[in-house]
Design a protein around this motif. Sequence first.
Motif, PDB file in Angstrom:
ATOM      1  N   LEU A 139     -10.665  15.573  11.450  1.00  0.00           N
ATOM      2  CA  LEU A 139      -9.129  15.643  11.199  1.00  0.00           C
ATOM      3  C   LEU A 139      -8.425  15.659  12.576  1.00  0.00           C
ATOM      4  O   LEU A 139      -9.017  16.043  13.591  1.00  0.00           O
ATOM      5  N   THR A 140      -7.324  15.161  12.734  1.00  0.00           N
ATOM      6  CA  THR A 140      -6.285  15.001  13.997  1.00  0.00           C
ATOM      7  C   THR A 140      -5.677  16.527  14.140  1.00  0.00           C
ATOM      8  O   THR A 140      -5.728  17.221  13.164  1.00  0.00           O
ATOM      9  N   ILE A 141      -5.173  16.706  15.246  1.00  0.00           N
ATOM     10  CA  ILE A 141      -4.494  17.867  15.494  1.00  0.00           C
ATOM     11  C   ILE A 141      -3.345  18.138  14.832  1.00  0.00           C
ATOM     12  O   ILE A 141      -3.219  19.381  14.204  1.00  0.00           O
ATOM     13  N   ASP A 142      -2.489  17.186  14.403  1.00  0.00           N
ATOM     14  CA  ASP A 142      -1.365  17.425  13.373  1.00  0.00           C
ATOM     15  C   ASP A 142      -1.976  17.659  11.832  1.00  0.00           C
ATOM     16  O   ASP A 142      -1.092  18.494  11.331  1.00  0.00           O
ATOM     17  N   HIS A 143      -2.874  17.089  11.489  1.00  0.00           N
ATOM     18  CA  HIS A 143      -3.402  17.505  10.109  1.00  0.00           C
ATOM     19  C   HIS A 143      -3.968  18.760  10.272  1.00  0.00           C
ATOM     20  O   HIS A 143      -3.545  19.543   9.109  1.00  0.00           O
ATOM     21  N   VAL A 144      -4.611  19.382  10.905  1.00  0.00           N
ATOM     22  CA  VAL A 144      -5.027  20.637  11.174  1.00  0.00           C
ATOM     23  C   VAL A 144      -3.807  21.647  11.043  1.00  0.00           C
ATOM     24  O   VAL A 144      -3.545  22.799  10.383  1.00  0.00           O
ATOM     25  N   PHE A 145      -2.927  21.366  12.111  1.00  0.00           N
ATOM     26  CA  PHE A 145      -1.849  22.411  12.209  1.00  0.00           C
ATOM     27  C   PHE A 145      -1.139  22.295  10.634  1.00  0.00           C
ATOM     28  O   PHE A 145      -0.569  23.320  10.428  1.00  0.00           O
ATOM     29  N   ASN A 146      -0.943  21.077  10.203  1.00  0.00           N
ATOM     30  CA  ASN A 146      -0.306  21.037   8.800  1.00  0.00           C
ATOM     31  C   ASN A 146      -0.703  21.970   7.901  1.00  0.00           C
ATOM     32  O   ASN A 146      -0.223  22.613   6.953  1.00  0.00           O
ATOM     33  N   ILE A 147      -2.033  21.851   7.911  1.00  0.00           N
ATOM     34  CA  ILE A 147      -2.865  22.622   6.751  1.00  0.00           C
ATOM     35  C   ILE A 147      -2.722  23.976   6.919  1.00  0.00           C
ATOM     36  O   ILE A 147      -2.313  24.812   5.800  1.00  0.00           O
ATOM     37  N   LEU A 163      -5.500  18.627  -0.034  1.00  0.00           N
ATOM     38  CA  LEU A 163      -5.066  17.644  -0.693  1.00  0.00           C
ATOM     39  C   LEU A 163      -3.568  17.139  -0.615  1.00  0.00           C
ATOM     40  O   LEU A 163      -3.290  15.613  -0.689  1.00  0.00           O
ATOM     41  N   GLU A 164      -3.012  17.718  -0.028  1.00  0.00           N
ATOM     42  CA  GLU A 164      -1.514  17.364   0.124  1.00  0.00           C
ATOM     43  C   GLU A 164      -1.633  16.691   1.683  1.00  0.00           C
ATOM     44  O   GLU A 164      -0.728  15.714   1.906  1.00  0.00           O
ATOM     45  N   VAL A 165      -2.094  17.313   2.471  1.00  0.00           N
ATOM     46  CA  VAL A 165      -1.996  16.789   3.926  1.00  0.00           C
ATOM     47  C   VAL A 165      -2.987  15.693   4.162  1.00  0.00           C
ATOM     48  O   VAL A 165      -2.764  14.704   4.878  1.00  0.00           O
ATOM     49  N   LEU A 166      -4.328  15.729   3.763  1.00  0.00           N
ATOM     50  CA  LEU A 166      -5.153  14.720   4.121  1.00  0.00           C
ATOM     51  C   LEU A 166      -4.646  13.110   3.888  1.00  0.00           C
ATOM     52  O   LEU A 166      -4.241  12.903   2.468  1.00  0.00           O
ATOM     53  N   PRO A 167      -4.876  12.091   4.414  1.00  0.00           N
ATOM     54  CA  PRO A 167      -4.369  10.959   3.991  1.00  0.00           C
ATOM     55  C   PRO A 167      -5.354  10.189   2.938  1.00  0.00           C
ATOM     56  O   PRO A 167      -6.489  10.613   2.792  1.00  0.00           O
ATOM     57  N   ALA A 168      -4.861   9.203   2.270  1.00  0.00           N
ATOM     58  CA  ALA A 168      -5.639   8.611   1.236  1.00  0.00           C
ATOM     59  C   ALA A 168      -6.895   7.870   1.737  1.00  0.00           C
ATOM     60  O   ALA A 168      -7.772   7.846   0.972  1.00  0.00           O
ATOM     61  N   ARG A 169      -6.772   7.419   2.884  1.00  0.00           N
ATOM     62  CA  ARG A 169      -7.790   6.669   3.319  1.00  0.00           C
ATOM     63  C   ARG A 169      -9.239   7.619   3.595  1.00  0.00           C
ATOM     64  O   ARG A 169     -10.238   7.028   3.614  1.00  0.00           O
ATOM     65  N   LYS A 170      -9.053   8.842   3.725  1.00  0.00           N
ATOM     66  CA  LYS A 170      -9.905   9.803   3.783  1.00  0.00           C
ATOM     67  C   LYS A 170     -10.688   9.934   2.543  1.00  0.00           C
ATOM     68  O   LYS A 170     -11.972  10.416   2.328  1.00  0.00           O
ATOM     69  N   GLY A 171     -10.213   9.539   1.297  1.00  0.00           N
ATOM     70  CA  GLY A 171     -10.690   9.759   0.040  1.00  0.00           C
ATOM     71  C   GLY A 171     -10.995  11.027  -0.501  1.00  0.00           C
ATOM     72  O   GLY A 171     -11.965  11.298  -1.026  1.00  0.00           O
ATOM     73  N   ALA A 172      -9.896  11.953  -0.251  1.00  0.00           N
ATOM     74  CA  ALA A 172     -10.230  13.343  -0.505  1.00  0.00           C
ATOM     75  C   ALA A 172      -9.970  13.564  -1.872  1.00  0.00           C
ATOM     76  O   ALA A 172      -9.099  13.162  -2.599  1.00  0.00           O
ATOM     77  N   GLN A 173     -10.708  14.198  -2.756  1.00  0.00           N
ATOM     78  CA  GLN A 173     -10.816  14.572  -4.156  1.00  0.00           C
ATOM     79  C   GLN A 173     -10.998  15.943  -4.385  1.00  0.00           C
ATOM     80  O   GLN A 173     -12.024  16.741  -3.620  1.00  0.00           O
ATOM     81  N   GLU A 174     -10.695  16.613  -5.369  1.00  0.00           N
ATOM     82  CA  GLU A 174     -10.909  18.007  -5.743  1.00  0.00           C
ATOM     83  C   GLU A 174     -12.311  18.099  -5.859  1.00  0.00           C
ATOM     84  O   GLU A 174     -13.096  17.318  -6.779  1.00  0.00           O
ATOM     85  N   LYS A 175     -12.969  19.034  -5.488  1.00  0.00           N
ATOM     86  CA  LYS A 175     -14.336  19.117  -5.744  1.00  0.00           C
ATOM     87  C   LYS A 175     -14.475  19.995  -7.097  1.00  0.00           C
ATOM     88  O   LYS A 175     -13.849  20.813  -7.634  1.00  0.00           O
TER      89      LYS A 175
END
Length: 344
Positions: free
Chosen positions: A264-272, A287-299
């Motif tokens: 993740l980028t600096i601002d993503h980690v900071f935002n989380i 799930l809110e912070v990670l961009p859609a291109r990362k394809g994050a899904q609930e485990k």
Amino acid sequence: MSIKIEAETELQLVCNNVDQSLVKKETPECEVSKSDGYDETSVELEEYQSEKKDLPVIPVLSKSAMKKLKRKALWAQQKKERRIREKEKRKKRRLDPTRSLNTVTRKQLKSATMANSSCKVAIVVDLSFDTFMDEKSIAKCVKQICRCYSINRRAANPVQYHITSLDGASLTEMSKNSGYQNWDVNLHEKHFTDLFSKEKIVYLTAESDHLIDKIEDDHVYIIGGLVDHNSHKGLCHRLAVEKGLRHGRLPIGENIEMKTRKVLTIDHVFNIMVNVCNGQKWKEALLEVLPARKGAQEKDIDENFDAEEDCDAEEDFNVEEDFDDNEKSIADEMDSCETDPISA
């Protein structure tokens, strides 16, 4: 007769003098007229060479350079159209009834400062990696730091935001943002080890074996200000170990599944971190912070529960089996769960 001869000789001399003067005057003109088309005279060659030196040298552009010039020209041509589209978007946002629920007013921004915040968690961006980045990467790093400031300003309870080792190339790039000295952020030229107690420092790094499941108020969490596209993998972790600092990773693999790398980028980690400090759970924040291109899904954790239930059923039916073997099989299943790290 003598008088006539003398007169004739004088006339001849005069005529000869006139002819010589005409030849002297006409020869340069003839030479110039001949040299106009052929550049034979040295005078004209010198003038031509001097004029050639004054002419600008036109460089030969490559195909990629020509494409860039075309893109710039097209961008300049479409400037008015973009401005019109931007105005239309702003009008739509102003007319959107849900806009008032998501926007932050100026009064809220004035009151939501680090001094008035109930959150005392310190999050530090360490900018001691200038030598590991080029100018372009340093510019990206500073942009991410500015996004962190914007995120913290719009939080209900801002965290205590610090930027350390702000000097050299990072300071030069940060100086391009006019008025950054007046931001609600703690700016330091010193290294974070000279500002905070070593016992309270936790360095966020992907390679750490320690999982951060809870953010503590009296701790200082360090984010490495490094944009290297994974060319210096494990650098933050190695530095933390060398300095004897505590380190940890965010629980990404324990809460979500991602199709891409868990970097993740600096601002993503900071935002989380800010969202978790303001009451969100790890899964919601990720799930809110990670961009859609990362394809994050609930485990999906139901699979683990089904596996445990199957083991319990086998124990009920096979009472005569050894308990040690059953315990070993359950332990093997639990060890096979995915625990992927997060990069700071």
